[in-house]
Design a protein around this motif. Sequence first.
Motif, mmCIF file in Angstrom:
data_model
loop_
_atom_site.group_PDB
_atom_site.id
_atom_site.type_symbol
_atom_site.label_atom_id
_atom_site.label_comp_id
_atom_site.label_asym_id
_atom_site.label_seq_id
_atom_site.Cartn_x
_atom_site.Cartn_y
_atom_site.Cartn_z
ATOM 1 N N GLY A 102 0.830 -1.204 0.000
ATOM 2 C CA GLY A 102 0.000 0.000 0.000
ATOM 3 C C GLY A 102 0.857 1.242 0.000
ATOM 4 N N SER A 103 0.326 2.296 0.584
ATOM 5 C CA SER A 103 1.060 3.559 0.638
ATOM 6 C C SER A 103 2.168 3.493 1.691
ATOM 7 C CB SER A 103 0.101 4.696 0.979
ATOM 8 O OG SER A 103 -0.377 4.550 2.314
ATOM 9 N N ARG A 104 3.137 4.399 1.572
ATOM 10 C CA ARG A 104 4.184 4.484 2.600
ATOM 11 C C ARG A 104 3.572 4.809 3.964
ATOM 12 N NH1 ARG A 104 6.583 7.113 -1.774
ATOM 13 N NH2 ARG A 104 8.353 5.970 -2.664
ATOM 14 N N LEU A 105 2.536 5.623 3.955
ATOM 15 C CA LEU A 105 1.879 5.987 5.208
ATOM 16 C C LEU A 105 1.265 4.762 5.873
ATOM 17 C CD1 LEU A 105 0.942 8.210 7.162
ATOM 18 C CD2 LEU A 105 -1.091 8.494 5.711
ATOM 19 N N LEU A 106 0.590 3.939 5.077
ATOM 20 C CA LEU A 106 -0.009 2.714 5.615
ATOM 21 C C LEU A 106 1.056 1.815 6.238
ATOM 22 C CD1 LEU A 106 -2.315 0.576 5.893
ATOM 23 C CD2 LEU A 106 -1.605 -0.244 3.621
ATOM 24 N N ILE A 107 2.143 1.585 5.514
ATOM 25 C CA ILE A 107 3.177 0.679 6.018
ATOM 26 C C ILE A 107 3.847 1.253 7.256
ATOM 27 C CG2 ILE A 107 5.326 -0.499 5.450
ATOM 28 C CD1 ILE A 107 2.700 -1.506 4.009
#
Length: 392
Positions: free
Chosen positions: A249-254
Amino acid sequence: MKWMEEELELLADVSRERSLRITSSVFGSPGYTMRGERTLLNLSSNDYLGLAQHPAILEVMRETLLTEGAGSGASRHVTGNRLPYGCLEEELADWQNCEAALVFANGYMANSGVISALVGRGDVVFSDQLNHASMVDGIVLSRAEHARYRHNDMEHLRTLLNKYRDKRRKLIVTDAIFSMDGDMAPLRELVALKQEYGAMLMVDEAHSGGIYGGRGEGLCHEFGLQNDIDIHMGTFSKSFGIYGAYICGSRLLIRWLVNKARPLLYSTALPPSIVAGISKALVLVKEEHWRRERLYAASRLFRSFLSDAGFNIGSGNSQIVPLIVGSNDMALRFSEALEEEGITAVAIRPPTVPDGTARIRFSLSAVHTDKELLNAAARIHSIGLRLGVLSP
């Protein structure tokens, strides 16, 4: 602890008690398994692409085992985050065309950890009633409200989205291919609903990853929806033939999951040899298109034979072929008869499937030949007639 014995007796009375049986690999014949001294055609394995015994994967794992040792020694947040992890997660993000990826020890930990990290009290999760147990348990652990919609019923989902539209966070979770029925989720409709109601959408590609998409990315890529999915989940224990799971997913999610997913925080990391083997399997999944084509052909052939014979095999068209017989006792008898005929195919009973829908769950592999499948189908037909599942 007498109560345990009493409750187990109740399970046995309705043919729902389970036990563990030893099986062994037949090295060099990945489409087969051994029980005792007998070699059986294996129609119950999730090794869909036939990679579990691939020599290139085994060699990479052997080399890494000798340099990195047998285990990782700690969680990834301590000293278990070895070099193979970073390499694999970069490769996964590129493969899925996402910003970032995160590897978990297995699919159960990934689903339960991600859901419980994303929602909590005051939130709601909309879940297909046939979703995998790991999603259900993740919802329970999260303490969010659980709104189950009827299987693939988008009108029912819309009704529930309207009912809970004022909740703080809304998450829709679904399998891409449902593990016990072999049918597909209506991904386009799910994307439209998540956009309309401002929900997050998580798709579990456990049984579709490696099989669909131009490079085996999964069903979301097959339909061109990859950029509309917030959380991509998949496993390495099926098409990859190894073990483990991933979230993309997004860097934010990870970044969020690295800090909030408890199964990641509090579990020892996968051994480096396993992670290195997954990287090699990913190369094969992307490049060896013939494995997917072979699996499609095998699925069409096997399904066509059973359907023409009159069996109830549901509406799916994937490599998972359910032969629905109804009663628990009949499913057990059918499975036992198959083993007598040289075939391993396990009886699936409640609570894994709804009451009255016990079945034999056949799962095919790219390594199965047409001759093997047609021979097996003929034996299945004969057993169906003998047990009264089919009319003469």
